[in-house]
Design a protein around this motif. Structure first.
Motif, short mmCIF file in Angstrom:
data_model
loop_
_atom_site.label_atom_id
_atom_site.label_comp_id
_atom_site.label_asym_id
_atom_site.label_seq_id
_atom_site.Cartn_x
_atom_site.Cartn_y
_atom_site.Cartn_z
N ALA A 19 0.47 10.20 6.78
CA ALA A 19 0.54 11.34 5.86
C ALA A 19 -0.65 12.27 6.05
N SER A 58 -3.40 2.49 4.21
CA SER A 58 -2.29 1.88 4.93
C SER A 58 -1.89 2.78 6.09
N GLU A 69 0.94 4.19 6.40
CA GLU A 69 1.62 5.33 5.81
C GLU A 69 0.61 6.39 5.34
N ASP A 70 -0.52 5.96 4.78
CA ASP A 70 -1.56 6.90 4.35
C ASP A 70 -2.11 7.68 5.53
#
Length: 66
Positions: free
Chosen positions: A43, A37, A39-40
């Motif tokens: 990060a 995603s 977000e992944d």
């Protein structure tokens, strides 16, 4: 009718310009990794930058040569 044709022509020109910009930018982008995603990916980028930042301070100290 003439004004409508001109509006359509202007919109078509804008779309062609947008298509060209999208194609140019696509040459610089990487394919989206499957199963990750946004977000992944964010990060991962943060972790990578943090490791690079910390590595600059973890250089072995040069002591006086005896």
């Amino acid at each position: 009718m003439r004004e409508e044709d001109e509006q359509i022509a202007r919109k078509l020109d804008k779309l062609k310009g947008a298509d060209q910009r999208i194609a140019e930018r696509a040459a610089f982008s990487k394919p989206w990794p499957e199963g990750l995603s946004a977000e992944d990916l964010i990060a991962q980028a943060k972790d990578e930058r943090a490791r690079e930042f910390i590595a600059t301070f973890m250089q072995p100290k040069q002591g006086p040569e005896s």
